[in-house]
Design an enzyme around this catalytic site. Structure first.
Site, PDB file in Angstrom:
ATOM      1  CE  LYS A 195       4.318   1.008  -9.491  1.00 63.16           C
ATOM      2  NZ  LYS A 195       4.154   1.641  -8.223  1.00 63.16           N
TER       3      LYS A 195
HETATM    4  C1  LIG Z   1       4.020   2.939  -7.733  1.00 64.24           C
HETATM    5  C2  LIG Z   1       4.064   3.091  -6.289  1.00 64.24           C
HETATM    6  C3  LIG Z   1       3.117   3.833  -5.582  1.00 64.24           C
HETATM    7  C4  LIG Z   1       2.081   4.687  -6.237  1.00 64.24           C
HETATM    8  O1  LIG Z   1       1.268   4.043  -7.156  1.00 64.24           O
HETATM    9  P1  LIG Z   1       0.557   4.895  -8.314  1.00 64.24           P
HETATM   10  O2  LIG Z   1      -0.478   3.919  -8.809  1.00 64.24           O
HETATM   11  O3  LIG Z   1       1.606   5.212  -9.321  1.00 64.24           O
HETATM   12  O4  LIG Z   1      -0.044   6.087  -7.706  1.00 64.24           O
HETATM   13  C5  LIG Z   1       3.179   3.844  -4.200  1.00 64.24           C
HETATM   14  N1  LIG Z   1       4.134   3.188  -3.550  1.00 64.24           N
HETATM   15  C6  LIG Z   1       5.078   2.481  -4.181  1.00 64.24           C
HETATM   16  C7  LIG Z   1       6.110   1.750  -3.389  1.00 64.24           C
HETATM   17  C8  LIG Z   1       5.093   2.439  -5.577  1.00 64.24           C
HETATM   18  O5  LIG Z   1       6.071   1.773  -6.205  1.00 64.24           O
END
Ligand SMILES: *Cc1c(COP(=O)(O)O)cnc(C)c1O
Length: 418
Positions: free
Chosen positions: A354
């Site tokens: 992210k």
């Molecule tokens: C990455 C992601 C998540 C989950 O995040 P984590 O920190 O990996 O648990 C939830 N929703 C979306 C759209 C994502 O891309």
């Protein structure tokens, strides 16, 4: 003035030389040993930068002198003598019309001003060669010779470096020496979890997003889960989300015993389509199966049409949980995603793929103090230090009283942590 052939070693060489975790550690040490024999220079601000990184000096309450920094590095890397060049000051540049014009011509912006000060200092002391891991930023100074000792042997057999690519690569985090130093300072501190860095981070995100409250958790998935619980999602309820997303946007409903359904996307934006949502709501109203929570996902950082979704939420009575896992830093109607103007809660993920990363981590932001408090309690097993909130929960009271389809959130027992 005669030009010296001794080089200036940039801060990154010093920093890598003491950081055993750096892939450039060995190479940087070799360079220091090599040039300790033949002689080298550093600029005073190189030393200060180095000193700041190794001491996590952003937190040092007192300003320190170049002499202190020089003494520190001399002992650390056991170099008998450090030749320190004095840089000009920002003030000098602002006063000197030629320097000022040059800064403008080279389009030097905030952070690069350090590079300019180093380059200018080298010019004035007739030092021509700089050895740096940051070659690209110094090549703009035509009077310098720039060598990056790290590009040739070390990375040739690795994947192409991010800076060589024309596109933004996926799952390639960039971790600076300062990041490493910050993590080390936490590792050396009294708290590895639930320490002062947590509220510091929460406040930074809340301020950045212009949201009232932020609750940090261990992943984006946890943030979605706690947000659903706080919104009172439970058995018999339904959550709608986008079919093009990471599974967590849907799984969070299942963790609460609720059902999931999907609203198709607008193929132009890849985001949940408000028109499709409206049609589906009209149909659901006929069968009495309206969703309790809708989770729009800002796909790859592009914000959904939140105004339209919010208006439908008002008409059909569902709560809105923005999955902004991809969208920290995005703006909607020129305001930050996460200000929750059109939603109850927004969640972010700090997984390494992210926008920013904590290794693994997540955050829920909201403007509703009640939701914030519920999520804060939920993340700590209902344990609170707040005596006011302490309550002895009777047997009758402690069971989950939420009936399917009612909006009252489940009763949450709280405990006092001694
Ligand atoms: C990455 C992601 C998540 C989950 O995040 P984590 O920190 O990996 O648990 C939830 N929703 C979306 C759209 C994502 O891309």
């Amino acid at each position: 003035m005669k030009t010296t052939d001794k080089p200036l070693l940039d801060s990154n060489i010093l920093i890598y030389s003491i950081n055993g975790d750096s892939p450039f550690h060995e190479k940087a040490l070799d360079l220091l040993v090599q040039y300790t024999h033949s002689g080298f220079y550093v600029a005073d601000i190189n030393l200060i930068e180095f000193f700041q990184v190794v001491t996590d000096g952003r937190k040092t309450p007192h300003p320190f002198s170049t002499e202190q920094a020089s003494e520190y590095i001399r002992r650390l890397v056991r170099i008998p003598q450090v030749n320190v060049l004095k840089t000009g000051s920002f003030h000098d540049i602002l006063q000197d019309d030629d320097a000022h014009a040059e800064v403008r011509r080279l389009q030097i912006k905030r952070f690069a001003i350090y590079d300019y000060l180093i380059a200018d200092c080298m010019r004035r002391h007739a030092v021509k060669l700089i050895i740096t891991g940051n070659a690209r930023d110094f090549r703009k100074f035509s009077f310098l010779d720039v060598i990056n000792p790290f590009t040739t042997s070390l990375t040739s057999d690795l994947r192409p470096r991010t800076s060589d690519l024309k596109y933004i690569s996926y799952a390639r985090q960039s971790i600076s020496e300062q990041d490493v130093a910050s993590v080390c300072s936490v590792l050396r501190s009294d708290f590895l979890t639930q320490g002062p860095k947590v509220p510091e981070f929460e406040q930074a995100i809340a301020e950045y997003c212009n949201a009232g409250h932020a609750v940090a958790v261990n992943s984006g998935t946890s943030a979605l889960h706690l947000a659903c619980l706080a919104l009172g999602l439970g058995i018999g309820d339904t959550l709608w989300t986008s079919p093009i997303t990471f599974v967590a946007s849907a799984n969070c409903a299942l963790y609460c015993g609720a059902n999931v359904d999907f609203v198709d996307i607008d193929p132009r934006t890849y985001n949940l389509c408000p028109q499709t949502l409206e049609k589906k709501l009209q149909a659901a109203q006929q069968t009495g199966k309206l969703p309790k929570v809708v989770v729009p996902v800002h796909f790859s950082g592009q914000p959904c049409n939140m105004e339209a979704i919010h208006e439908l939420g008002r008409q059909y009575g569902f709560r809105i949980l923005e999955d902004a896992s991809h969208a920290l830093g995005a703006r909607y109607k020129n305001e930050p995603v996460g200000n929750c103007r059109y939603s109850d809660i927004t969640v972010f993920s700090f997984h390494p793929v992210k926008s920013i990363t904590t290794g693994g981590g997540g955050m829920a932001v909201t403007n509703d103090p009640d939701l914030a408090q519920r999520m804060t309690l939920l993340r700590s097993h209902g344990i609170t230090r707040d005596h006011e909130k302490f309550q002895i929960v009777g047997v009758k009271d402690s069971v989950n009283e939420t009936e399917p389809g009612t909006s009252k959130p489940p009763h949450l027992p709280t405990f006092l942590l001694l």
